[in-house]
Write an enzyme that holds these catalytic residues in place. Structure first.
Site, mmCIF file in Angstrom:
data_model
loop_
_atom_site.group_PDB
_atom_site.id
_atom_site.type_symbol
_atom_site.label_atom_id
_atom_site.label_comp_id
_atom_site.label_asym_id
_atom_site.label_seq_id
_atom_site.Cartn_x
_atom_site.Cartn_y
_atom_site.Cartn_z
ATOM 1 N N HIS A 72 0.870 -1.076 -0.038
ATOM 2 C CA HIS A 72 -0.148 0.120 0.007
ATOM 3 C C HIS A 72 0.738 1.406 -0.192
ATOM 4 O O HIS A 72 0.689 2.233 0.819
ATOM 5 C CB HIS A 72 -0.852 -0.034 1.060
ATOM 6 C CG HIS A 72 -1.996 -1.112 1.284
ATOM 7 N ND1 HIS A 72 -3.210 -0.942 1.788
ATOM 8 C CD2 HIS A 72 -1.818 -2.489 1.221
ATOM 9 C CE1 HIS A 72 -3.806 -2.281 1.569
ATOM 10 N NE2 HIS A 72 -3.031 -3.104 1.534
ATOM 11 N N TYR A 337 3.165 -5.796 10.347
ATOM 12 C CA TYR A 337 3.341 -4.157 9.987
ATOM 13 C C TYR A 337 4.537 -3.514 10.824
ATOM 14 O O TYR A 337 4.941 -2.714 10.603
ATOM 15 C CB TYR A 337 2.050 -3.729 10.623
ATOM 16 C CG TYR A 337 0.564 -3.911 9.641
ATOM 17 C CD1 TYR A 337 0.749 -4.696 8.634
ATOM 18 C CD2 TYR A 337 -0.601 -3.163 10.048
ATOM 19 C CE1 TYR A 337 -0.575 -5.037 7.908
ATOM 20 C CE2 TYR A 337 -1.645 -3.402 9.513
ATOM 21 C CZ TYR A 337 -1.650 -4.321 8.130
ATOM 22 O OH TYR A 337 -2.630 -4.368 7.285
#
Length: 361
Positions: A72, A337
């Site tokens: 992303h 993450y």
């Protein structure tokens, strides 16, 4: 006005296999979730697979783009507030659901692995949001416009990546492998049904964004209720994507120039028989929903110097009153993450410049 291409120059529609190959890298939410899930739960040897090593796979497949998110990476920061109507305060003791406003910092993005991907590269859009309550506690959530994950286990996802991997010689997957995989994995049918009709949208603001994973709301008495949530747009539209490389950021800025953009936060309450630990399974049948309020985006800014730049939208950063469910992908996403965040924030002084032939949106 852009003239249509002559028939002999038009590209044939993508096959299901090609769509799935294109979707193969759409999210830390997908590939990294699979790898990190295995690491967190010890089902694979940590010497062979860790969150950091899974991030290495993204760098290998997509190239290294210093200073950018490993997935992303092409996005835009947004800011505004969440106006709670108090309707969810009976379900959760989290302050965010009490009537009133909570400031938010968000990020709208394109789920590919390259910050220079055309906006039409994938039909999925993502929306990450950080809510900061008056007591300082935060709620961070990463949502996608797809309704479900393709599969529900680590092994199945690894096998899916192999089945849809492009052949270096052709750039396309072996046409025999995806059908064989899906014949052996009927649980992927809901995702397949969606991807067959999915197409890139012309705007971030007309998309519905889904948590996909389940979470648990806890009320003042300790009663627990599993939920999934969605941001449902006030803006309507089904226009095809423009014939341009970059259009989503400009469209968002144009729409914000005419006024704030809004989404309703809709909670879908799980029924007793609904699976909460398998994000590939839709919740079938009738469900009670609660409109908890409206998320309002008032402005945007470039991601490289905007307020969202240094936020790790870890889905397990949750305030008192919201908890993770038994879905193992949540712990997986959290671990991966963190690995990606540490890597990109160490590269601030190495920020990659776009290729000469490209222009930043």
């Amino acid at each position: 006005m852009i003239e249509p291409e002559p028939p002999h120059l038009r590209k044939p529609p993508l096959t299901t296999a090609e769509k799935l190959a294109r979707l193969g890298g759409i999210g830390l939410v997908l590939v990294i979730a699979a790898g990190a899930f295995a690491y967190v739960n010890g089902s694979l040897d940590p010497q062979r697979l860790t969150p950091a090593r899974v991030v290495d796979v993204f760098e290998h497949n997509n190239g290294v783009h210093p200073g950018y998110r490993r997935n992303h990476p092409k996005g835009i920061c947004v800011a505004g507030y969440f106006e709670s109507n108090g309707a969810a305060s009976t379900l959760s003791r989290a302050q965010v659901f009490a009537a009133g406003r909570t400031p938010v910092i968000g990020r709208l993005a394109l789920p590919t692995g390259n910050p220079y991907s055309p906006d039409s590269a994938a039909p999925i859009r993502s929306f990450a949001v950080q809510f900061t309550q008056p007591d300082g506690q935060q709620w961070r959530t990463g949502m996608n416009s797809m309704p479900v994950f393709p599969v529900g286990t680590v092994q199945a996802f690894v096998d899916l990546q192999k089945a849809t991997a492009p052949d270096p010689k052709t750039g396309k997957p072996d046409p025999a492998k995806p059908p064989a995989f899906f014949a052996a994995h009927p649980e992927a049918q809901p995702f397949l049904a969606w991807v067959k009709t999915a197409r890139p949208s012309a705007s971030f603001v007309t998309e519905t964004y889904n948590s996909v994973n389940a979470f648990v709301l806890v009320d003042a008495q300790g009663k627990r209720q599993a939920v999934r949530w969605s941001l449902v747009p006030a803006a309507k539209g089904d226009a095809p994507a423009p014939d341009a490389k970059d259009y989503l950021q400009q469209d968002l800025s144009d729409k914000l120039a005419s006024g704030p953009q809004r989404w309703d936060l809709v909670l879908t309450l799980a029924n007793p028989t609904d699976p909460t630990g398998d994000a590939s399974k839709a919740w079938a049948g009738e469900h009670k929903t609660v409109n908890a309020g409206t998320l309002v985006v008032e402005g945007d800014s470039a991601q490289l110097d905007g307020a969202c730049r240094d936020i790790n939208y870890d889905p397990l950063v949750l305030p008192n009153g919201i908890e993770g469910s038994d879905d193992p992908l949540l712990a997986a996403r959290s671990a991966a993450y963190a690995a990606s965040y540490m890597r990109r924030t160490s590269e601030v002084g190495q920020l990659e410049k776009p290729p000469a032939q490209e222009k930043q949106p």
